[in-house]
Design an enzyme around this catalytic site. Structure first.
Site, PDB file in Angstrom:
ATOM      1  N   ARG A   8      -8.508  24.125  47.313  1.00 58.38           N
ATOM      2  CA  ARG A   8      -9.950  24.301  47.356  1.00 58.38           C
ATOM      3  C   ARG A   8     -10.514  23.836  46.010  1.00 58.38           C
ATOM      4  O   ARG A   8      -9.964  24.151  44.958  1.00 58.38           O
ATOM      5  CB  ARG A   8     -10.275  25.788  47.557  1.00 58.38           C
ATOM      6  CG  ARG A   8     -11.741  26.085  47.723  1.00 58.38           C
ATOM      7  CD  ARG A   8     -11.967  27.593  47.723  1.00 58.38           C
ATOM      8  NE  ARG A   8     -11.437  28.241  48.908  1.00 58.38           N
ATOM      9  CZ  ARG A   8     -12.115  28.364  50.060  1.00 58.38           C
ATOM     10  NH1 ARG A   8     -13.326  27.880  50.165  1.00 58.38           N
ATOM     11  NH2 ARG A   8     -11.585  28.977  51.086  1.00 58.38           N
ATOM     12  N   PRO A 188     -14.311  21.733  39.135  1.00 50.79           N
ATOM     13  CA  PRO A 188     -13.500  20.724  39.833  1.00 50.79           C
ATOM     14  C   PRO A 188     -12.238  20.337  39.044  1.00 50.79           C
ATOM     15  O   PRO A 188     -12.206  20.466  37.816  1.00 50.79           O
ATOM     16  CB  PRO A 188     -14.451  19.524  39.947  1.00 50.79           C
ATOM     17  CG  PRO A 188     -15.824  20.111  39.824  1.00 50.79           C
ATOM     18  CD  PRO A 188     -15.682  21.287  38.905  1.00 50.79           C
ATOM     19  N   ASN A 189     -11.260  19.863  39.768  1.00 55.53           N
ATOM     20  CA  ASN A 189     -10.008  19.341  39.184  1.00 55.53           C
ATOM     21  C   ASN A 189      -9.266  20.364  38.328  1.00 55.53           C
ATOM     22  O   ASN A 189      -8.542  19.998  37.413  1.00 55.53           O
ATOM     23  CB  ASN A 189     -10.291  18.079  38.339  1.00 55.53           C
ATOM     24  CG  ASN A 189     -11.072  17.059  39.144  1.00 55.53           C
ATOM     25  OD1 ASN A 189     -10.746  16.818  40.318  1.00 55.53           O
ATOM     26  ND2 ASN A 189     -12.113  16.503  38.557  1.00 55.53           N
ATOM     27  N   ARG A 190      -9.472  21.621  38.637  1.00 53.54           N
ATOM     28  CA  ARG A 190      -8.800  22.719  37.921  1.00 53.54           C
ATOM     29  C   ARG A 190      -9.184  22.776  36.431  1.00 53.54           C
ATOM     30  O   ARG A 190      -8.501  23.423  35.643  1.00 53.54           O
ATOM     31  CB  ARG A 190      -7.265  22.616  38.058  1.00 53.54           C
ATOM     32  CG  ARG A 190      -6.777  22.717  39.509  1.00 53.54           C
ATOM     33  CD  ARG A 190      -7.046  24.106  40.057  1.00 53.54           C
ATOM     34  NE  ARG A 190      -6.604  24.304  41.430  1.00 53.54           N
ATOM     35  CZ  ARG A 190      -7.411  24.218  42.504  1.00 53.54           C
ATOM     36  NH1 ARG A 190      -8.683  23.905  42.384  1.00 53.54           N
ATOM     37  NH2 ARG A 190      -6.936  24.460  43.704  1.00 53.54           N
ATOM     38  N   LEU A 191     -10.277  22.100  36.070  1.00 52.57           N
ATOM     39  CA  LEU A 191     -10.737  22.166  34.672  1.00 52.57           C
ATOM     40  C   LEU A 191     -11.782  23.275  34.550  1.00 52.57           C
ATOM     41  O   LEU A 191     -12.961  23.032  34.291  1.00 52.57           O
ATOM     42  CB  LEU A 191     -11.304  20.809  34.230  1.00 52.57           C
ATOM     43  CG  LEU A 191     -10.282  19.669  34.236  1.00 52.57           C
ATOM     44  CD1 LEU A 191     -10.918  18.364  33.787  1.00 52.57           C
ATOM     45  CD2 LEU A 191      -9.101  20.016  33.323  1.00 52.57           C
TER      46      LEU A 191
END
Ligand SMILES: Cc1cc2nc3c(=O)[nH]c(=O)nc-3n(C[C@H](O)[C@H](O)[C@H](O)COP(=O)(O)O)c2cc1C
Length: 212
Positions: A8, A188-191
Site C-alpha cells: 500500500r 510514498p516509496n516508504r520515505l
C-alpha cells in the site's frame, strides 16, 4: 498465503519540523481531533507496552481517557499483569495507529497513578454494569470458566441495587508523563516523515527529523 505481495502506498499528506506544532501535546491533540473527525475506528485505542522484572516486554490495548496537564490518562486494574509490571518498573510506551490517516504516534515515558479523587470521579461516570465488572474481575488471573465471572457479577450486582457503587482500591487511573513523542506520517516509496520530540527540560522539547 503470500503476504509479500501486499503493498500500500501512503499518499495522504506530509509532516515536517516546520509544519509540526512546536508543542508535541498540541500536535497530539490536533492529530487525535483529526482521527475523531475522520471516523477512525477506536481513535483513542493505544497499545501500551510494559516490561517485567525479567525484562520481558508485553503489550495490550487500552483506551485513552484524557490528555491532562500534558499527561496521557487511561484506567485499569492495578493488580493486572500490566499493573504489577508498572509497580516495579514505571517505564511505559504507548502507540497510536490511525490507518485511515496513515499515521502513527509513539509515546514513551513513566507513569504515576491518578489521584484517588480523579479515579473516583471517572469510575462514577462509567455505566453501572461496567462498575460491577471492575469490582469482580481479577483481571489477568486464570479463571476456571466464564460462569465463575458471570456468577460473581450477579452476586455483586445484587449487593448494589439502588446504591452507589464505590470504586474498588484495585482499580483506577494511570497517567503517562511523556519524555519522547514521535509523529509518523506515511509517505510514498516508504520515505515516511518522522518528527521526534525529546524532552529537554520541564518546559522545552528538542525537535528532530528521523530517517524513515
Ligand atoms: C479496544 C480495546 C480497549 C481496551 N481498553 C482497556 C482499558 O481501557 N483498560 C484496560 O484495563 N483494558 C482494556 N482492554 C483490555 C486490555 O487489552 C487487556 O486485555 C487487559 O487490560 C489485561 O491486560 P494485562 O493482562 O496485560 O494487564 C482493551 C482491549 C481492547 C481490544
Amino acid at each position: 498465503m503470500d503476504l509479500t505481495k501486499l503493498r500500500r502506498e501512503y499518499t495522504k499528506t506530509k509532516l515536517s519540523k516546520k509544519s509540526v506544532n512546536q508543542d508535541p501535546i498540541e500536535q497530539f491533540n490536533l492529530w487525535l481531533k483529526e482521527a475523531l473527525q475522520a471516523n477512525c475506528m477506536e481513535p483513542t485505542a493505544m497499545t501500551i507496552s510494559t516490561v517485567s522484572e525479567e525484562n520481558t516486554p508485553s503489550s495490550r490495548i487500552v483506551l485513552l481517557k484524557g490528555v491532562e496537564n500534558s499527561q496521557f490518562v487511561f484506567y485499569t486494574n492495578y493488580n493486572s499483569r500490566k499493573g504489577n509490571q508498572l509497580e516495579k518498573n514505571s517505564g511505559i510506551s504507548a502507540l497510536f495507529f490511525w490507518p485511515e490517516l496513515e499515521r502513527q504516534v509513539n509515546i514513551e515515558g513513566t507513569i504515576q497513578k491518578t489521584s484517588t479523587e480523579q479515579s473516583d470521579s471517572y469510575f462514577k461516570s462509567r455505566p453501572w454494569k461496567s462498575r460491577i465488572g471492575a469490582i469482580i474481575s481479577p483481571q489477568s488471573q486464570p479463571i476456571e470458566s466464564r460462569n465463575i465471572i458471570k456468577q460473581a457479577f450477579v452476586l455483586e450486582a445484587a449487593k448494589h441495587i439502588g446504591n452507589t457503587i464505590p470504586r474498588p482500591d484495585h482499580w483506577g487511573g494511570i497517567m503517562i508523563n511523556p519524555n519522547r513523542i514521535e509523529f509518523w506520517q506515511g509517505r510514498p516509496n516508504r520515505l515516511h516523515d518522522r518528527v521526534l520530540f525529546t524532552k529537554a527540560n520541564d518546559s522545552t522539547w528538542d525537535i528532530s527529523r528521523l530517517a524513515p
